[in-house]
Design an enzyme around this catalytic site. Structure first.
Site, PDB file in Angstrom:
ATOM      1  N   ASP A  61       0.864  -1.171   0.000  1.00  0.00           N
ATOM      2  CA  ASP A  61       0.000   0.000   0.000  1.00  0.00           C
ATOM      3  C   ASP A  61       0.912   1.235   0.000  1.00  0.00           C
ATOM      4  OD1 ASP A  61      -2.281   1.643   0.354  1.00  0.00           O
ATOM      5  OD2 ASP A  61      -1.900   1.703   2.509  1.00  0.00           O
ATOM      6  N   ASN A  88      -8.688  -1.220   4.360  1.00  0.00           N
ATOM      7  CA  ASN A  88      -8.803  -1.543   2.933  1.00  0.00           C
ATOM      8  C   ASN A  88      -7.687  -2.469   2.440  1.00  0.00           C
ATOM      9  OD1 ASN A  88      -6.883   0.483   3.324  1.00  0.00           O
ATOM     10  ND2 ASN A  88      -7.147   1.309   1.277  1.00  0.00           N
TER      11      ASN A  88
END
Length: 1186
Positions: free
Chosen positions: A423, A859
């Site tokens: 990420d 997420n």
């Protein structure tokens, strides 16, 4: 006067309308929506008759009654343990070659150790359950009073009172709160990892119940959906005074959420225990096993095959020999008395005898299978995890967070990572936003220099001057979230600017358009903010520092302290808050509707440029071109931008909007959110542009250096981010994933052709056409990649979310993956959480290589669980990623040490440990097989029963555990200095079939030398003082002594890094054998059997015993020693080369170190080292051209 806070979050809360349209509420009462809750004991004991579960929650794997059967089942599911169980059962029958006790005890010890570990882990879970179930909450007793009760005693329909900072004990429907309008703030970090507070509001019809006594006669009925796992939806109705009112997620308070900034709430229990949504979501994490462990299983199956094969061959030979044992009354094996024997040696029943011998052989050769392997590996991995947890080099002092290995199953997998999927926000960057620049009325403000701008300057060969850095360094104050410096608008100077009125509106919008909550420190008087995101906090702080301080929020208003441009004094202003149109990922914007003190109705809006520019009025685009130019510059500098705009509303327009909005939000139909969005669009239009904000999400410390090291180690890094392409690209430059001159393959749906297709009415045809565009771009990229491979040029692949959707289709994914694998860097922008997980699965399954995913937010959970190893960053975005991870670290830079040091060590240790385990068992087990051949497959064991049983438990297992915990081929410092060493794990050179078979061959060779040397040396020689030759007891003790010496000394030769613990275990294991032989032999003959005084009377006094041990030891170790010396001298592995330069004292000699580094297994293509090398090559080519 009561405040009306019902309109603050007009998106999802407000006054409920009575349900009149049955079609909208038709779901209730149907399948999946059949739950009926009688509140406060209404309808007598109706809830008891419906048999709803209690509120007791258990997360344990076992109960007292099920522990033994379930745990035993888990243990004997392993094929090796099941095999040993069968052997233990057969040991009670005559076919057993040894006593039952000696066979059962080791199995009981090994299984008990593992079961004990399971019991301890489950006991910890049980204690956590007890603590939670015994928490206390106030429950209505039916007489208008609330008494304390334990959570576990709650029942559906109970009325509870939860106070500030307490957790909700079950899923509740909010009835009222300490606020007049029955609102409350809820923290849901335990559920979704989000740290921002959620606003909840009860129905107005129950909001008046603000005293304990109000509930004495309260009675209502709730009809709602059945228990399910969806955290964000709820359908229900409340029947009160013969009227029905719709319930939505806005009234639902979930178990494990915490009440914040609210003194108390009253709620009714609707779901308890395992029916609550949090428990419905509590699924076991996916079971992950390392590649090494999977290969180990194959080796065990292979050893089983060998065991069955030699048992089968032995039983055939035994059957043939038995059949021919008695010919014409003459006995070949007279000592077996075939003329007077049981069925076992009866020549007339040779086939049955062979079958029984097969069972005997299966038990006898069981020592080929390492019974203590699994439990030894469990112990080693737990100890390795403790070392990881206690590594001070991975401790982050700022947040007091060490590394935390949440599972020990994957330690060795850390040393084999081929691809990292990361990420960006909060992982590579800090997720700590700083307001650094802005554009107001077409004028750029802010003189700070970002990390990306520095990186860009370095790419262009420029160095930022000291003056450029002065403002930036001065702005670095203790104010978190504010790194802005521009005297033109600071210190109240903004009113001197040409467009002062625009600046005033801009700063006022920053101070009003948000959902932040102010908290005033009572001692210092300073105001801090709790905001839904770091961005929002940065905006409110910036407004405060620039003269517009938001200091108080009530149910219906926002209070500011503003700088009056006329008087130059601070004045307090009150803005009546009418509606908040919340930010969602689909809307990409947020708006508030307020009424100022002059009575004007204002719509204040902020959002992404992609949705805001199209909503501007024709007369509101005065600064559009300049603002667009500035936000492009900000994106190039790696900043996150938002557009700010506003409009004035007239009363009629607002009243019409508010009426439609109230009706829409009270719908119970499935398209409720869509209707709300359509109504929002009608008012969020004809905006007047004010400017844009730019906040910096800084790179974490050490990220570029860490990426460079990982690249030198041959590890590929993919970045999967939800940010837009320009921001992601520039962060890529800042951390050296991209560099000047690197060719880029950009797969984007943001082309004029694609945009025109998106407007087409036939969406399926448009999707197919866009897919063709993506396919064409992928094929063009593949052609570029092929040409670049010939020139050894590095290429980066950058793809956006819409294109990625098509790239992950079944018929396209292979082409996409082939292109991505060939590129040096891969950046996926605008990726959804599902896409992150799908990309991870694609890389893992299609390449077969080990993948590691790293992220910090909710997420990223899918990506972490899908990867072979999930690393959670314990950062700003809550703990959801950490709770779903295998290992948690506080900073991305710690990944360097975790992989290159601990990963390499763990892989090497576990690999060597398993190879050695199989070696020592083969060396021991084959001496039994050779003796069987020598004894005509009679089924007689060469060793005493307890010699056999304790071989793997005491005499040889502890040195292997020490190897698995302490051994180092090179130090941590050298692991980091020579990152290429990591490739030994990626290419699995230390646990390849070649290496495994090499150790197996060494075991076969040692067994052969030990057996034949011992037998031939003492077969006909006098062994005792009286001239007696050696018998089976002396032969067995001598061979066993040789085996113990050889396998322990082999361990000593294999170890690279000796500690005193290894010395104790290796030499202590040998000493323990002699002490055991002495003590066991001194016992009564009924106990010691063949070992009775064998050491004192036979072995110890015989010089040949000691001489044979010495000669066998030297002879057995010599082949390995010769092989290791030749291999080290002429064909050194990479770690051996590093050992050479360390032992020669040349580890600090740059020239010599560089020679070692030249043995690169993989060309480094990213990182600042590769960038520096590329720039050197470019300069060299320019000099040649000149």
């Amino acid at each position: 006067m009561r405040h009306h806070f019902s309109r603050i979050h007009a998106f999802s809360c407000g006054k409920a309308s009575i349900i009149r349209d049955n079609e909208e509420h038709s779901l209730l009462g149907g399948p999946g929506f059949s739950r009926i809750v009688y509140c406060n004991g209404a309808e007598g004991s109706g809830n008891l008759e419906l048999n709803y579960g209690d509120n007791y929650v258990s997360t344990t794997k076992y109960t007292l009654a099920t522990f033994l059967p379930k745990s035993l089942f888990e243990q004997f599911r392993r094929v090796a343990n099941f095999y040993f169980l069968v052997c233990a059962i057969l040991s009670f029958f005559p076919v057993s070659p040894y006593s039952a006790v000696s066979n059962v005890v080791p199995l009981v010890v090994v299984v008990s150790a593992t079961m004990g570990k399971e019991a301890v882990e489950d006991w910890r879970r049980f204690k956590q359950d007890v603590e939670m179930n015994n928490r206390r909450v106030k429950v209505h007793n039916g007489e208008g009073d609330f008494d304390h009760s334990k959570w576990r005693d709650l029942r559906v329909g109970d009325i509870v009172k939860v106070e500030k900072d307490e957790f909700f004990p079950a899923d509740l429907i909010l009835l009222s709160s300490s606020y007049d309008e029955a609102i409350c703030y809820v923290e849901t970090m335990n559920l979704d990892g989000e740290t921002n507070l959620k606003l909840k509001q009860a129905l107005e019809e129950t909001s008046k119940l603000q005293e304990d006594s109000n509930f004495q006669n309260f009675s209502a009925t709730i009809k709602c959906e059945d228990p399910n796992a969806n955290l964000y939806s709820f359908v229900g109705s409340l029947e009160l005074d013969d009227q029905q009112y719709p319930l939505s997620p806005q009234q639902l308070l979930l178990r494990d959420s915490k009440l914040r900034n609210t003194d108390f709430i009253y709620g009714v229990v609707i779901f308890t225990g395992h029916d609550t949504k949090v428990m419905q979501n509590s699924t076991d994490p996916p079971s992950k096993r390392s590649n090494v462990e999977r290969r180990m299983d194959k080796i065990i199956y292979f050893l089983f095959l060998i065991l069955f094969l030699i048992s089968f061959i032995g039983s055939i030979f035994f059957g043939i020999a038995t059949r021919e044992d008695l010919e014409n009354g003459r006995m070949k094996r007279w000592y077996l008395r075939p003329d007077d024997t049981s069925i076992y040696y009866d020549p007339k029943k040779a086939p049955i005898g062979a079958t029984l011998h097969f069972l005997t052989a299966l038990m006898l050769y069981s020592y080929l299978i390492p019974i203590s392997l699994y439990v030894s590996i469990e112990i080693v991995k737990v100890l390795q995890s403790i070392f990881i947890n206690q590594d001070l080099n991975m401790y982050y002092e700022e947040t007091d967070q060490p590394a935390h290995a949440r599972t020990s199953n994957l330690n060795e997998e850390l040393g084999q990572v081929d691809t990292i999927l990361s990420d960006k926000t909060g992982t590579l960057t800090c997720n700590s936003m700083e307001f650094i620049k802005c554009s107001i009325a077409g004028v750029a403000y802010g003189q700070g220099v970002t990390e990306v701008e520095r990186a860009m300057a370095r790419r262009k060969g420029l160095e930022l001057t000291e003056d450029d850095n002065v403002a930036n360094s001065e702005a670095k104050s203790s104010i978190k979230g504010f790194n802005f410096m521009d005297e033109r608008i600071m210190n109240g100077n903004w009113y001197k600017e040409p467009h002062a009125y625009v600046i005033q509106k801009f700063l006022r919008l920053l101070a009003v358009c948000h959902t932040a909550i102010p908290e005033v420190d009572e001692e210092t008087g300073k105001v801090s903010y709790e905001a839904e995101s770091p961005d929002e906090a940065a905006f409110v702080i910036a407004a405060r520092e620039l003269g517009f301080e938001f200091y108080e929020r009530t149910q219906s208003s926002i209070m500011l302290r503003e700088l009056n441009s006329v008087s130059g004094k601070i004045t307090e202003r009150d803005y009546q808050l009418l509606n908040i149109l919340e930010f969602t990922s689909a809307r990409k914007r947020m708006s508030v509707i307020v009424r100022d003190e002059e009575g004007k109705l204002l719509l204040l809006s902020k959002g992404a440029d992609s949705v805001m520019f199209e909503r501007l009025a024709k007369n509101g685009r005065e600064f559009e071109e300049k603002t667009k130019q500035h936000i492009n510059e900000y994106a190039d500098a790696g900043l996150r931008t938002l557009i700010l705009a506003y409009r004035e509303l007239d009363e009629d327009e607002y009243n019409q909007f508010n009426k439609e909005f109230m009706e829409a939000k009270n719908l119970v139909s499935a398209d409720r959110e869509q209707v709300i969005e359509e109504i929002s669009k009608k008012i969020e239009k004809d905006l007047i542009l004010l400017g844009a904000t730019a906040v910096e999400d800084k790179l974490q410390n050490g990220v570029p250096e860490c990426i460079d090291k990982l690249a030198q180690a041959g590890i590929k890094l993919w970045v999967l981010t939800g940010d837009k392409m320009e921001t992601a690209i520039n962060i890529g430059y800042a951390c050296s994933l991209l560099r000047q001159g690197m060719k880029q393959i950009i797969i984007s749906s943001d082309t004029p052709e694609a945009k025109s297709l998106e407007k087409a009415e036939d969406k399926s045809a448009a999707d197919a056409a866009i897919k063709e565009i993506v396919l064409r771009q992928l094929r063009e990229g593949e052609a570029l990649l092929s040409s670049s491979n010939e020139n050894s040029e590095a290429i980066a692949l950058i793809i956006d979310g819409k294109s990625l959707t098509h790239a992950l289709d079944d018929d396209v994914m292979d082409l996409f993956l082939e292109l991505a694998i060939g590129c040096a860097s891969v950046i996926c922008c605008r990726s959804s959480p599902k896409q992150k997980a799908l990309v991870t699965r694609l890389v893992k399954t299609k390449t077969g290589s080990t993948t590691l995913a790293i992220g910090d937010g909710a997420n990223d959970v899918g990506m972490l669980q899908e990867a072979d190893i999930g690393i959670g960053i314990s950062g700003v975005e809550g703990m959801q990623a950490v709770m779903s991870s295998d290992i948690a670290i506080a900073q991305f830079r710690f990944l360097e040490r975790l992989l290159l040091v601990h990963g390499h060590w763990c892989y090497r240790r576990i690999s060597s440990m398993i190879c050695y385990f199989f070696y020592k068992n083969i060396a021991f087990g084959l001496t039994l097989f050779f003796y069987e051949i020598y004894a005509s497959f009679s089924g007689e064991a060469a060793y005493n029963d307890w010699f056999l049983s304790l071989y793997n438990v005491f005499f040889t297992s502890l040195p292997v555990i020490a190897l698995g915990v302490f051994d180092q081929d090179v130090s941590a410092k050298l692991c980091l200095k020579f990152p290429l060493l990591y490739q030994e794990g990626v290419q699995n050179v230390l646990f390849s079939w070649k290496r495994i078979l090499g150790w197996a061959f060494n075991g076969v060779l040692n067994a052969t030398l030990i057996f034949f040397f011992c037998v031939k040396a003492i077969e006909y020689q006098a062994f005792r003082k009286g001239g007696e030759v050696a018998g089976l007891q002396e032969l067995g003790a001598t061979m066993y002594t040789c085996v113990v010496w050889v396998v322990n000394c082999q361990m000593a030769l294999s170890i690279n890094y000796f500690t005193y613990i290894q010395h104790i275990f290796i030499w202590g294991g040998i000493l323990l054998w002699y002490l055991f032989l002495l003590a066991y032999g001194a016992m009564d003959p009924t106990l010691s059997t063949t070992a009775y005084k064998v050491f004192v009377e036979a072995c110890a006094p015989a010089p040949s015993y000691w001489l044979i041990t010495l000669l066998v030891l030297v002879t057995s170790l010599l082949p390995y020693f010769i092989y290791a010396s030749i291999q080290m001298r002429f064909y050194p592995m990479f770690h051996q080369m590093i050992q050479w330069i360390r032992s020669d004292g040349q580890a600090t000699d740059p020239e010599y170190v560089n020679v070692v580094r030249q043995r690169s297994i993989r060309h480094t293509t990213v990182g600042f080292t590769a960038r520096f090398q590329a720039s050197q090559r470019l300069e060299a080519s320019k000099r040649l051209q000149v």
